[in-house]
Design a protein around this motif. Structure first.
Motif, PDB file in Angstrom:
ATOM      1  N   GLY A  63       0.812  -1.211   0.000  1.00 57.29           N
ATOM      2  CA  GLY A  63       0.000   0.000   0.000  1.00 57.29           C
ATOM      3  C   GLY A  63       0.845   1.260   0.000  1.00 57.29           C
ATOM      4  N   LEU A  64       0.267   2.355   0.480  1.00 58.57           N
ATOM      5  CA  LEU A  64       0.937   3.654   0.459  1.00 58.57           C
ATOM      6  C   LEU A  64       2.190   3.671   1.330  1.00 58.57           C
ATOM      7  CD1 LEU A  64       0.897   6.533  -0.568  1.00 58.57           C
ATOM      8  CD2 LEU A  64      -0.562   7.154   1.355  1.00 58.57           C
ATOM      9  N   MET A  65       2.155   3.000   2.482  1.00 55.65           N
ATOM     10  CA  MET A  65       3.329   2.974   3.342  1.00 55.65           C
ATOM     11  C   MET A  65       4.483   2.250   2.661  1.00 55.65           C
ATOM     12  SD  MET A  65       4.825   3.899   6.017  1.00 55.65           S
ATOM     13  CE  MET A  65       3.475   4.566   6.990  1.00 55.65           C
ATOM     14  N   GLY A  66       4.182   1.156   1.989  1.00 52.82           N
ATOM     15  CA  GLY A  66       5.226   0.438   1.257  1.00 52.82           C
ATOM     16  C   GLY A  66       5.832   1.294   0.166  1.00 52.82           C
ATOM     17  N   VAL A  67       4.983   2.035  -0.538  1.00 50.94           N
ATOM     18  CA  VAL A  67       5.459   2.934  -1.587  1.00 50.94           C
ATOM     19  C   VAL A  67       6.339   4.032  -0.998  1.00 50.94           C
ATOM     20  CG1 VAL A  67       4.716   4.670  -3.263  1.00 50.94           C
ATOM     21  CG2 VAL A  67       3.514   2.489  -3.121  1.00 50.94           C
ATOM     22  N   ALA A  68       5.907   4.623   0.121  1.00 52.45           N
ATOM     23  CA  ALA A  68       6.660   5.720   0.734  1.00 52.45           C
ATOM     24  C   ALA A  68       8.047   5.264   1.186  1.00 52.45           C
ATOM     25  CB  ALA A  68       5.877   6.282   1.918  1.00 52.45           C
ATOM     26  N   LEU A  69       8.121   4.111   1.828  1.00 58.61           N
ATOM     27  CA  LEU A  69       9.403   3.616   2.335  1.00 58.61           C
ATOM     28  C   LEU A  69      10.364   3.274   1.201  1.00 58.61           C
ATOM     29  CD1 LEU A  69       8.174   1.338   5.271  1.00 58.61           C
ATOM     30  CD2 LEU A  69       9.319   3.551   5.446  1.00 58.61           C
ATOM     31  N   THR A  70       9.874   2.582   0.181  1.00 57.25           N
ATOM     32  CA  THR A  70      10.757   2.222  -0.935  1.00 57.25           C
ATOM     33  C   THR A  70      11.199   3.463  -1.705  1.00 57.25           C
ATOM     34  OG1 THR A  70       8.776   1.777  -2.262  1.00 57.25           O
ATOM     35  CG2 THR A  70       9.841  -0.098  -1.216  1.00 57.25           C
ATOM     36  N   ASP A  71      10.287   4.423  -1.886  1.00 55.75           N
ATOM     37  CA  ASP A  71      10.651   5.664  -2.580  1.00 55.75           C
ATOM     38  C   ASP A  71      11.765   6.407  -1.846  1.00 55.75           C
ATOM     39  OD1 ASP A  71       8.716   5.081  -4.373  1.00 55.75           O
ATOM     40  OD2 ASP A  71       7.499   6.862  -4.047  1.00 55.75           O
ATOM     41  N   TRP A  72      11.691   6.424  -0.529  1.00 54.66           N
ATOM     42  CA  TRP A  72      12.678   7.137   0.288  1.00 54.66           C
ATOM     43  C   TRP A  72      14.076   6.552   0.085  1.00 54.66           C
ATOM     44  CZ3 TRP A  72      15.026   5.567   5.184  1.00 54.66           C
ATOM     45  CH2 TRP A  72      15.733   6.596   5.803  1.00 54.66           C
ATOM     46  N   GLY A 222      15.263   1.290  -8.941  1.00 55.90           N
ATOM     47  CA  GLY A 222      14.352   1.640  -7.861  1.00 55.90           C
ATOM     48  C   GLY A 222      13.564   2.898  -8.169  1.00 55.90           C
ATOM     49  N   ALA A 223      14.245   3.888  -8.797  1.00 55.08           N
ATOM     50  CA  ALA A 223      13.546   5.120  -9.155  1.00 55.08           C
ATOM     51  C   ALA A 223      12.431   4.836 -10.155  1.00 55.08           C
ATOM     52  CB  ALA A 223      14.537   6.132  -9.735  1.00 55.08           C
ATOM     53  N   CYS A 224      12.720   3.965 -11.105  1.00 57.25           N
ATOM     54  CA  CYS A 224      11.680   3.569 -12.064  1.00 57.25           C
ATOM     55  C   CYS A 224      10.544   2.859 -11.350  1.00 57.25           C
ATOM     56  CB  CYS A 224      12.275   2.661 -13.131  1.00 57.25           C
ATOM     57  SG  CYS A 224      13.477   3.441 -14.236  1.00 57.25           S
ATOM     58  N   MET A 225      10.900   1.966 -10.413  1.00 57.86           N
ATOM     59  CA  MET A 225       9.870   1.217  -9.691  1.00 57.86           C
ATOM     60  C   MET A 225       9.024   2.144  -8.821  1.00 57.86           C
ATOM     61  SD  MET A 225      12.030  -2.220  -8.665  1.00 57.86           S
ATOM     62  CE  MET A 225      10.632  -3.136  -8.023  1.00 57.86           C
ATOM     63  N   SER A 226       9.643   3.209  -8.284  1.00 62.77           N
ATOM     64  CA  SER A 226       8.873   4.134  -7.457  1.00 62.77           C
ATOM     65  C   SER A 226       7.820   4.864  -8.285  1.00 62.77           C
ATOM     66  CB  SER A 226       9.804   5.152  -6.787  1.00 62.77           C
ATOM     67  OG  SER A 226      10.321   6.068  -7.731  1.00 62.77           O
ATOM     68  N   THR A 227       8.151   5.130  -9.555  1.00 65.19           N
ATOM     69  CA  THR A 227       7.164   5.734 -10.446  1.00 65.19           C
ATOM     70  C   THR A 227       6.040   4.751 -10.731  1.00 65.19           C
ATOM     71  OG1 THR A 227       8.875   7.089 -11.487  1.00 65.19           O
ATOM     72  CG2 THR A 227       6.821   6.801 -12.708  1.00 65.19           C
ATOM     73  N   ASP A 229       5.022   2.126  -8.880  1.00 64.21           N
ATOM     74  CA  ASP A 229       4.141   1.836  -7.737  1.00 64.21           C
ATOM     75  C   ASP A 229       3.214   2.998  -7.419  1.00 64.21           C
ATOM     76  OD1 ASP A 229       5.727   3.622  -6.170  1.00 64.21           O
ATOM     77  OD2 ASP A 229       7.030   1.996  -5.526  1.00 64.21           O
ATOM     78  N   SER A 230       3.720   4.236  -7.529  1.00 67.40           N
ATOM     79  CA  SER A 230       2.872   5.398  -7.246  1.00 67.40           C
ATOM     80  C   SER A 230       1.723   5.494  -8.239  1.00 67.40           C
ATOM     81  CB  SER A 230       3.706   6.678  -7.294  1.00 67.40           C
ATOM     82  OG  SER A 230       4.678   6.686  -6.283  1.00 67.40           O
ATOM     83  N   ASN A 231       2.015   5.251  -9.507  1.00 62.88           N
ATOM     84  CA  ASN A 231       0.979   5.337 -10.529  1.00 62.88           C
ATOM     85  C   ASN A 231      -0.037   4.209 -10.412  1.00 62.88           C
ATOM     86  OD1 ASN A 231       1.589   7.632 -12.547  1.00 62.88           O
ATOM     87  ND2 ASN A 231       3.581   6.690 -12.272  1.00 62.88           N
ATOM     88  N   LEU A 232       0.425   3.010 -10.099  1.00 62.74           N
ATOM     89  CA  LEU A 232      -0.501   1.895  -9.932  1.00 62.74           C
ATOM     90  C   LEU A 232      -1.405   2.120  -8.727  1.00 62.74           C
ATOM     91  CD1 LEU A 232       1.729  -1.238 -10.701  1.00 62.74           C
ATOM     92  CD2 LEU A 232       0.149  -0.035 -12.215  1.00 62.74           C
ATOM     93  N   LEU A 233      -0.814   2.618  -7.647  1.00 66.42           N
ATOM     94  CA  LEU A 233      -1.611   2.885  -6.452  1.00 66.42           C
ATOM     95  C   LEU A 233      -2.646   3.977  -6.728  1.00 66.42           C
ATOM     96  CD1 LEU A 233      -1.940   2.185  -3.433  1.00 66.42           C
ATOM     97  CD2 LEU A 233      -0.342   4.035  -2.927  1.00 66.42           C
ATOM     98  N   GLY A 234      -2.220   5.037  -7.409  1.00 61.39           N
ATOM     99  CA  GLY A 234      -3.152   6.104  -7.742  1.00 61.39           C
ATOM    100  C   GLY A 234      -4.279   5.623  -8.634  1.00 61.39           C
ATOM    101  N   ALA A 235      -3.948   4.767  -9.605  1.00 60.99           N
ATOM    102  CA  ALA A 235      -4.971   4.245 -10.509  1.00 60.99           C
ATOM    103  C   ALA A 235      -5.983   3.377  -9.767  1.00 60.99           C
ATOM    104  CB  ALA A 235      -4.314   3.448 -11.631  1.00 60.99           C
ATOM    105  N   SER A 236      -5.507   2.561  -8.841  1.00 65.09           N
ATOM    106  CA  SER A 236      -6.430   1.705  -8.091  1.00 65.09           C
ATOM    107  C   SER A 236      -7.334   2.530  -7.183  1.00 65.09           C
ATOM    108  CB  SER A 236      -5.642   0.685  -7.262  1.00 65.09           C
ATOM    109  OG  SER A 236      -4.943   1.307  -6.192  1.00 65.09           O
ATOM    110  N   ILE A 237      -6.811   3.632  -6.644  1.00 66.56           N
ATOM    111  CA  ILE A 237      -7.628   4.529  -5.815  1.00 66.56           C
ATOM    112  C   ILE A 237      -8.721   5.178  -6.667  1.00 66.56           C
ATOM    113  CG2 ILE A 237      -7.596   6.692  -4.500  1.00 66.56           C
ATOM    114  CD1 ILE A 237      -4.816   5.885  -3.504  1.00 66.56           C
ATOM    115  N   HIS A 238      -8.387   5.532  -7.896  1.00 65.08           N
ATOM    116  CA  HIS A 238      -9.398   6.082  -8.801  1.00 65.08           C
ATOM    117  C   HIS A 238     -10.584   5.129  -8.932  1.00 65.08           C
ATOM    118  CE1 HIS A 238      -7.936   9.834 -10.139  1.00 65.08           C
ATOM    119  NE2 HIS A 238      -6.935   9.403 -10.878  1.00 65.08           N
TER     120      HIS A 238
END
Length: 386
Positions: A63-72, A222-227, A229-238
């Protein structure tokens, strides 16, 4: 958009945003496939599928926490990697000098190898080109789902203000300027590189210690993966919040959080699969990214901004602006017009939104929903504190 205009406008915005999110995720998946193919010789399709599967899995369960930690973590590795590639790149261009001396003379080295025309920052730049790029990426960094979800997840208003300033400095100074330098260094050291889009990982492996290079490449991946995961998460929230939950609420039915989370996870997997197919079928990272982002920008940016700053904007104008701007952007992109498609799309969207808002009046006071004061002098201290 639902609060400011109405539900049909919100639904159209959701569809346009989904297109951008899927395209952005697909472009990043394709980028990882190219990197793994270049560095390790893995078949691009195999690399794309494996990358997508891993990213979809950790985003689905983290989820969002996983995305935030990996992005950091990925951002820190990426920033260190950029600095090392630039320093060692200048050293490779001038092997007789020390690392420090070569870095100080980096501009002169690039000028000597590439010539004054390449080093001229305004040589091929036109006003319309600048406007086109600004317009394409401004919505991505202001009103896109991936940005808004981060704002809502912040602990406080102060943390939002501080991190926004840091992101602006990081993206503007470190990323944009650093990647531009690396492009010039790559053109100097690797003039015959088969795929210029892989210049950063190739330089990382060839001019630095291979083990350090692998760490940097990992950060790039990792930078590519952070993009992704953020986009997939945003799309699922939509899909779950903007479409599914609204449908339940409109019928007066209760929302089951457990079922919503399950739906979000399955939606994420399905959208991830669509993005993966797009990555396989598209030859260019930037081609896929720009096409989908321009659709989102051309369709939604004007109605969103006018909704915030022009009280007379209404749903008739917003619907006209979204449909007209989106279709114009798509058609102009297919026709390959001389003027950037997103500029033409925005012009049509602006005319449509303003004209139909004036011609067709709407009852109610929705225009007052977002009347607010901008930053005042007393707020300037925030930037000093940050």
């Amino acid at each position: 958009m639902a609060v400011r205009y109405n539900r049909p406008v919100a639904t159209l915005t959701t569809i346009c945003s989904l297109i951008a999110l899927i395209g952005s995720a697909g472009g990043s998946i394709l980028g990882i496939g190219m990197i793994l193919n270049t560095i390790l010789g893995i078949d691009p399709i195999v690399a794309i599928v494996v990358t997508a599967a891993i990213t979809i899995a950790y985003t689905t369960f983290g989820g969002l926490m996983g995305v935030a930690l990996t992005d950091w973590v990925q951002t820190i590795i990426m920033l260190i990697g950029l600095i090392l590639v630039i320093l060692f790149g200048f050293k490779a261009m001038d092997p007789t000098s020390s690392l420090f001396a070569a870095s100080l003379n980096g501009g002169e080295l690039l000028h000597n190898v590439l010539g004054s025309q390449f080093m001229n920052t305004t040589e091929t730049v036109t006003f319309m080109l600048v406007i086109g790029w600004v317009i394409t990426f401004m919505p991505l960094n202001t009103v896109s789902q991936t940005q808004i979800q981060r704002v809502y997840s912040a602990k406080s208003v102060k943390s939002i203000q501080r991190i926004s300033l840091l992101i602006a400095l990081f993206m503007g100074v470190s990323m944009a300027f650093g990647l531009t330098l690396i492009g010039g260094i790559g053109k100097s050291l690797l003039p015959n590189l088969a795929n210029p889009e892989t210049v950063l990982p190739v330089l990382s492996m060839e001019i630095i210690n291979p083990w350090v290079g692998m760490v940097i490449v990992t950060g790039i991946l990792g930078a590519c993966m952070s993009t992704i995961d953020s986009n997939l998460l945003g799309a699922s929230i939509h899909v779950t919040r903007d479409l599914y939950e609204h449908r339940l609420k409109s019928k007066g039915l209760p929302v089951d959080d457990k079922r919503t989370i399950t739906l979000a996870r399955w939606t994420l997997v399905i959208i991830g699969a669509i993005s993966t197919v797009a990555a396989i079928l598209t030859p260019s990272i930037m081609g896929l990214l720009l096409f989908t982002l321009k659709i989102f920008s051309g369709a939604t940016f004007v109605p969103i901004m006018l909704g915030l700053f022009w009280p007379k904007a209404n749903s008739y104008g917003a619907i006209t602006g979204i449909i007209g701007g989106g279709l114009t952007t798509i058609l102009c992109n297919i026709m390959q017009t001389n003027i950037d498609p997103v500029i033409l799309g925005l012009l049509v969207s602006l005319v449509g939104t303003v004209l139909f808002s004036i011609l067709f009046k709407e009852d109610g006071d929705k225009g007052q929903q977002f009347v607010f004061k901008t930053v005042t002098k007393k707020d300037y201290g925030i930037f000093v504190e940050a």
